[in-house]
Scaffold this active site. Structure first.
Site, PDB file in Angstrom:
ATOM      1  N   GLY A  78      -7.175 -48.417  -0.322  1.00  0.00           N
ATOM      2  CA  GLY A  78      -5.843 -48.845   0.123  1.00  0.00           C
ATOM      3  C   GLY A  78      -5.007 -47.654   0.559  1.00  0.00           C
ATOM      4  O   GLY A  78      -4.267 -47.718   1.549  1.00  0.00           O
ATOM      5  N   ASP A 128      -1.607 -47.081 -12.085  1.00  0.00           N
ATOM      6  CA  ASP A 128      -3.076 -47.161 -12.062  1.00  0.00           C
ATOM      7  C   ASP A 128      -3.686 -47.193 -13.465  1.00  0.00           C
ATOM      8  O   ASP A 128      -4.906 -47.308 -13.601  1.00  0.00           O
ATOM      9  CB  ASP A 128      -3.650 -45.973 -11.276  1.00  0.00           C
ATOM     10  CG  ASP A 128      -3.354 -46.088  -9.785  1.00  0.00           C
ATOM     11  OD1 ASP A 128      -3.116 -47.212  -9.305  1.00  0.00           O
ATOM     12  OD2 ASP A 128      -3.335 -45.048  -9.104  1.00  0.00           O
TER      13      ASP A 128
END
Ligand code: S3P
Length: 441
Positions: free
Chosen positions: A98, A318
């Protein structure tokens, strides 16, 4: 696309030793991109040899940039200047990344040629309106498949600088705008929904671009130039996070994690784990490539559940898959809210972690923007990582506390961010092996 890979993991003895995790993924992507647009030759050391960052290197080569690899973890990039990229006849394949796709969308919006960005099955499902819309506000023309890849970027657009406010906290969106802003006339400014990692800003500065920035905002004039600069990439905090939690969870453990990047916009997990009772010490702090870096010494500690402060969410975006595992092993309840972004990462990380932990006997209630995790005892079983690298590694850590073996399906994408994870993990005491088909049946 890599071949299918499954793991089988058993609980074992205490974890001991020292680990040097691979280079930071975010910094490695950005170093390639800025070096490609600079004048002169830049050397990147500590480069992440992951599939995501290699995909970005391949794309830049397709666009006419000479990139060589004198040794593993090193790249030399001969910059072509802001206007030196050339069209590629083939689509540009970002793989699972991404970051690669969103940043390149910004960079390619300012070129005078057309480009097509494609990705793997996971990336092809991820939302791109978040970059298409602000880039369109600068004058870019980008077609998508109903807001998802492939992205068709029309060259020759005249970009006009503007001040934009992001609706979601995303360093990828901010960076895409700033990279397009390099080609715009006037000053492009981004104000963020919440402060996010500022690597693009720091690196633009290191490459000589006149940029101003602070937590939650950045502003730069367009049509300047970048000068080659050497980049030293620190270890990726998000990769270190699996070992931080592993050492915390297994009684008797002590691990030293060397040269970990500690940019304050990345280290929310340290604050949250400490609030849960973790024993994490920062040793030998130093600077590496302009980034705060240190060794982390982590010893086993018993954890208690907490409510994760919403203001920490962006700084540990994350790290939620591994935080879910820590919460599963804590006493009491951990509550996560304000983390809806997890649903549009490499997988729907709330759903994937909740169903995996449930399969291992943990009570997890999902909510739209987080979860409520009741700490308990993990049993063995079969879990599905849905091709999400961070979920796969998180389940491997969960297995360290499970009463029977844990089989983890679909782990090949660990190579996108953490090549060599299996060997490093085994080296400090994980009992983790590639599973045979018979073991997974
Ligand atoms: C990244 C930003 C984050 C993060 C991703 C890397 C970056 O995404 O999840 O792994 O390098 O800018 P968002 O900024 O979209 O949250």
């Amino acid at each position: 696309m890599s071949a299918r890979l499954d793991w089988i993991c058993h609980a074992g003895a205490a974890l001991r030793g020292s680990v040097r995790v691979p280079g930071d993924k975010s910094i490695s992507h950005r170093a390639l991109m800025l070096a490609a647009l600079a004048h002169g030759s830049s050397r990147v050391s500590g480069f992440l040899e992951g599939e995501d960052t290699r995909a970005t290197a391949r794309i830049l080569q397709q666009l006419g940039v000479r990139i060589t690899a004198p040794s593993a973890g090193e790249r030399v990039i001969d910059g072509v200047g802001l206007h030196g990229l050339r069209a590629s006849a083939q689509p540009l394949d970002c793989g699972n990344a991404g970051t690669g796709m969103r940043l390149l969308a910004g960079l390619l919006a300012g070129q005078d040629f057309d480009s097509v960005l494609i990705g793997d099955a996971s990336l092809s499902q991820r939302p791109m309106r978040r970059v298409i819309e602000p880039l369109a506000a600068l004058g870019a023309r980008i077609d998508s498949s109903d807001g998802r890849p492939p992205l068709r970027i029309h060259g020759g657009a005249l970009l006009r600088a503007r001040a934009l406010r992001t609706a979601i906290a995303s360093a990828q969106v901010k960076s895409a705008i700033l990279l397009a802003g390099l080609y715009a006339d006037g000053v492009t400014r981004v104000d963020e929904a919440q402060p996010t990692r500022d690597y693009t800003e720091r690196m633009l500065q290191a490459f000589g671009w006149p940029i101003e920035f602070g937590p939650g905002w950045a502003a730069l004039p367009g049509r300047q130039s970048l000068q080659a600069s050497d980049v030293q990439v620190p270890g990726d905090f998000s990769s270190a996070a699996f070992f931080i939690v592993a050492a915390t969870l297994v009684p008797g453990s002590e691990l030293l994690l060397r040269d970990v990047g500690l940019n304050p916009r990345r280290t929310g997990l340290i604050e949250v784990l400490r609030a849960m009772g973790a024993d994490i010490r920062i040793e030998a702090p130093h600077q590496r490539g302009g980034e705060p870096t240190a060794d982390l010494r982590v010893r086993h500690a018993d954890l208690r559940g907490i409510e994760v402060p919403r203001e920490q969410v962006a700084d540990m975006i994350d790290e939620f898959p591994i935080l879910f595992v820590a919460a599963a092993c804590a006493t009491g309840v951990t509550r996560v809210h304000g983390a809806a972004e997890l649903r549009v990462k490499e997988s729907d990380r709330i759903a994937v972690m909740a169903s995996g932990l449930r399969a291992l006997g943990i009570d997890v209630q999902e909510n739209p923007d987080g979860a409520l995790i009741q700490g308990g005892s993990l049993r063995g079983g079969a879990v599905e990582s849905h091709g999400d690298h961070r979920c796969a590694m998180s389940f491997a850590v969960a297995a360290l506390r499970a009463s029977a073996p844990v089989r983890i399906a679909d782990c090949a994408n660990v190579a996108t961010s953490f090549p060599g994870f299996e060997a490093l993990a085994r080296g400090v005491g994980f009992d983790l092996h590639v599973a045979t088909q018979a073991q997974m049946a």
